[in-house]
Design a protein around this motif. Structure first.
Motif, PDB file in Angstrom:
ATOM      1  N   TYR A   1       0.827  -1.215   0.000  1.00  0.00           N
ATOM      2  CA  TYR A   1       0.000   0.000   0.000  1.00  0.00           C
ATOM      3  C   TYR A   1       0.859   1.262   0.000  1.00  0.00           C
ATOM      4  O   TYR A   1       0.479   2.296  -0.562  1.00  0.00           O
ATOM      5  CB  TYR A   1      -0.921   0.024   1.222  1.00  0.00           C
ATOM      6  N   ASN A   2       2.019   1.191   0.650  1.00  0.00           N
ATOM      7  CA  ASN A   2       2.876   2.355   0.813  1.00  0.00           C
ATOM      8  C   ASN A   2       3.940   2.499  -0.273  1.00  0.00           C
ATOM      9  O   ASN A   2       4.687   3.477  -0.256  1.00  0.00           O
ATOM     10  CB  ASN A   2       3.579   2.298   2.173  1.00  0.00           C
ATOM     11  N   HIS A   3       4.017   1.543  -1.170  1.00  0.00           N
ATOM     12  CA  HIS A   3       5.084   1.583  -2.164  1.00  0.00           C
ATOM     13  C   HIS A   3       4.988   2.859  -2.997  1.00  0.00           C
ATOM     14  O   HIS A   3       3.888   3.251  -3.416  1.00  0.00           O
ATOM     15  CB  HIS A   3       5.019   0.359  -3.084  1.00  0.00           C
ATOM     16  N   PRO A   4       6.105   3.552  -3.223  1.00  0.00           N
ATOM     17  CA  PRO A   4       6.052   4.833  -3.962  1.00  0.00           C
ATOM     18  C   PRO A   4       5.487   4.715  -5.367  1.00  0.00           C
ATOM     19  O   PRO A   4       5.021   5.723  -5.930  1.00  0.00           O
ATOM     20  CB  PRO A   4       7.520   5.286  -3.989  1.00  0.00           C
ATOM     21  N   LYS A   5       5.481   3.517  -5.954  1.00  0.00           N
ATOM     22  CA  LYS A   5       4.917   3.357  -7.292  1.00  0.00           C
ATOM     23  C   LYS A   5       3.409   3.102  -7.251  1.00  0.00           C
ATOM     24  O   LYS A   5       2.733   3.235  -8.273  1.00  0.00           O
ATOM     25  CB  LYS A   5       5.618   2.207  -8.023  1.00  0.00           C
ATOM     26  N   VAL A   6       2.891   2.722  -6.089  1.00  0.00           N
ATOM     27  CA  VAL A   6       1.449   2.486  -5.933  1.00  0.00           C
ATOM     28  C   VAL A   6       0.789   3.811  -5.570  1.00  0.00           C
ATOM     29  O   VAL A   6       1.009   4.350  -4.485  1.00  0.00           O
ATOM     30  CB  VAL A   6       1.165   1.411  -4.868  1.00  0.00           C
ATOM     31  N   LYS A   7      -0.010   4.337  -6.477  1.00  0.00           N
ATOM     32  CA  LYS A   7      -0.567   5.683  -6.312  1.00  0.00           C
ATOM     33  C   LYS A   7      -2.033   5.710  -5.912  1.00  0.00           C
ATOM     34  O   LYS A   7      -2.508   6.691  -5.324  1.00  0.00           O
ATOM     35  CB  LYS A   7      -0.401   6.467  -7.620  1.00  0.00           C
ATOM     36  N   ALA A   8      -2.806   4.670  -6.263  1.00  0.00           N
ATOM     37  CA  ALA A   8      -4.247   4.688  -5.973  1.00  0.00           C
ATOM     38  C   ALA A   8      -4.781   3.269  -5.929  1.00  0.00           C
ATOM     39  O   ALA A   8      -4.207   2.345  -6.531  1.00  0.00           O
ATOM     40  CB  ALA A   8      -5.000   5.499  -7.017  1.00  0.00           C
ATOM     41  N   PHE A   9      -5.888   3.098  -5.213  1.00  0.00           N
ATOM     42  CA  PHE A   9      -6.574   1.812  -5.109  1.00  0.00           C
ATOM     43  C   PHE A   9      -7.846   1.890  -5.940  1.00  0.00           C
ATOM     44  O   PHE A   9      -8.605   2.861  -5.838  1.00  0.00           O
ATOM     45  CB  PHE A   9      -6.923   1.521  -3.650  1.00  0.00           C
TER      46      PHE A   9
END
Length: 445
Positions: A279-287
């Motif tokens: 959830y916190n990965h810098p490449k993960v921007k939105a759910f």
């Protein structure tokens, strides 16, 4: 003396029900009021290896090797779907996620009425039970039926949200090997079980979500990626290949010369800590989720707890902790649940679920991608609200408030305390003072 509590639940299952069950067991253990025993049951075909021998030793120690007790439990807690509810205790509590559609079966209502208390995780779920109304019919000798009454929910029902573990929080410099290797710097994330059904029929509507994602960013110069943290039933190689097969089937709906954005499959088991890193990965921007319906929507809450923007259906359980102000909620319509999803006494033919408006989903994904700073700011506001209201600790407190009035009705077991006898020498004369007898004249008749 602590009251005996027997819990029947899929505590070892790697599933949403398993997560919920483990949280509830931990809550009851933390209350420190009960002698807890557990009957572990399966949940569908999901793996049953969710407990850690060290971290979950307190739960493991409560699991009965055989599903039986020598005496009736004071409290029986059944954490399953209502058609499986039993009544083994002096007080019986049923805890269920309820239903993702808008209607519950008569069987569920009948079984809920056997319990002393029912607990559900959302107002949406409660609404389905409270509004259910069926006719009670009696067979007549002539073969006809006549109405003899109405079947509706008669027992108390309380809403208890599924609290997010404190592990789910913002962290800096998050790293996860499989995500680190993704070339795109902007990724949408979806987390959920990819259920059975044709295109548009699986409950999470993952197939439609992939199709809309492809449409949203096909042939564009700048393209985000989509990460699917999913599986069908297990974490096996065959299951993984089935997921790839489904993705490729959706991809084949588009012309071969189209430049489609990348979809990455993240298949397998991740620990709670690893999920927080995801959830916190810098490449993960939105759910993003185009779900047809949720009893609660745990991954959606977890994503909001770390400040991820959420794009999802504006209907069902997640509406308790999401808002149109701080999330991108999608419109749509209620439609009849497809026949492929009918499930006797669980998903009934007359029930409906939510179909997202695809145009709105298309626009929402593009808006999030093009106006990320604005969307992120609102998500951080939602994070502050949810981190105050929907924590696991708050859930533990509220559970105690809900169940205590019912459990207090069970009389406590009281041990019999006998008086201490004074030890005497057997040769001593008895110290009991006997009454004097009046001498009787033998001649008297």
């Amino acid at each position: 003396m602590k009251k005996l509590m027997l819990i029947c639940a899929p505590v070892t299952s790697r599933s949403g029900y398993g997560d919920h069950a483990r949280d509830l067991v931990r809550a009851f253990l933390k209350h420190d009021k009960y002698d807890i025993k557990i009957i572990d049951v399966p949940w569908g075909m999901t793996p049953r290896n969710a407990l850690d021998n060290k971290l979950d030793k307190n739960i493991i120690d409560c699991i009965l090797p055989e599903p039986k007790l020598d005496s009736q439990p004071d409290i029986y807690v059944d954490i399953r779907i209502p058609n499986e509810f039993q009544t083994y205790g002096k007080v019986n509590i049923g805890i269920t996620a309820g239903i993702e559609t808008n209607a519950v079966s008569s069987n569920w209502i009948d079984n809920c009425n056997k319990m002393d208390l029912i607990i559900v995780p959302s107002e949406h779920s409660k609404d389905g039970f409270v509004k259910a109304l069926y006719e009670k019919m009696q067979n007549l000798p002539n073969g006809k039926q006549q109405k003899i009454g109405e079947l509706k929910l008669e027992k108390p029902m309380e809403v208890l949200f599924e609290g997010a573990d404190s592990i789910f929080k913002p962290i800096d410099n998050s790293s996860l090997d499989l995500v680190d290797d993704i070339k795109e710097d902007f990724c949408f994330l979806n987390v959920g079980l990819w259920g059975q059904g044709n295109y548009g029929e699986d409950r999470k509507d993952i197939s439609k979500m992939i199709k809309v994602f492809y449409e949203s960013f096909a042939n564009k110069k700048e393209q985000p990626a989509l990460i699917l943290k999913t599986n069908c039933t297990t974490f096996s190689i065959l299951d993984r290949e089935e997921c790839f097969k489904r993705i490729n089937k959706i991809k084949s709906m588009f012309p071969k010369d189209w430049n489609l954005p990348n979809v990455y499959l993240l298949h397998g088991s991740l620990s709670t800590e690893e999920m927080n890193k995801l959830y916190n990965h810098p490449k993960v921007k939105a759910f993003v989720s185009l779900t047809h319906g949720e009893g609660f929507g745990r991954p959606l809450l977890e994503a909001s707890m770390v400040g991820l923007p959420v794009i999802t259906s504006g209907w069902s359980g997640q509406m308790d902790f999401l808002s149109s102000t701080d999330s991108l909620l999608l419109g749509g319509e209620l439609v009849q649940v497809p026949q492929s999803q009918h499930w006797e006494n669980i998903i009934i033919p007359e029930s409906q679920w939510f179909n997202v408006n695809e145009t709105q989903a298309y626009k929402a994904m593009n808006y999030c991608f093009e106006n990320y700073d604005e969307v992120k700011e609102k998500a951080l506001n939602l994070m502050k609200i949810n981190r105050d209201k929907f924590t696991l600790d708050k859930m533990i407190e509220k559970l105690d408030e809900i169940v205590t009035p019912y459990i207090d009705k069970v009389p406590s077991q009281v041990g019999i305390k006998l008086p201490k006898l004074k030890k005497t020498n057997s040769l001593d004369k008895p110290k009991i003072k006997l009454p004097k007898l009046k001498k009787k004249n033998e001649a008297t008749v």
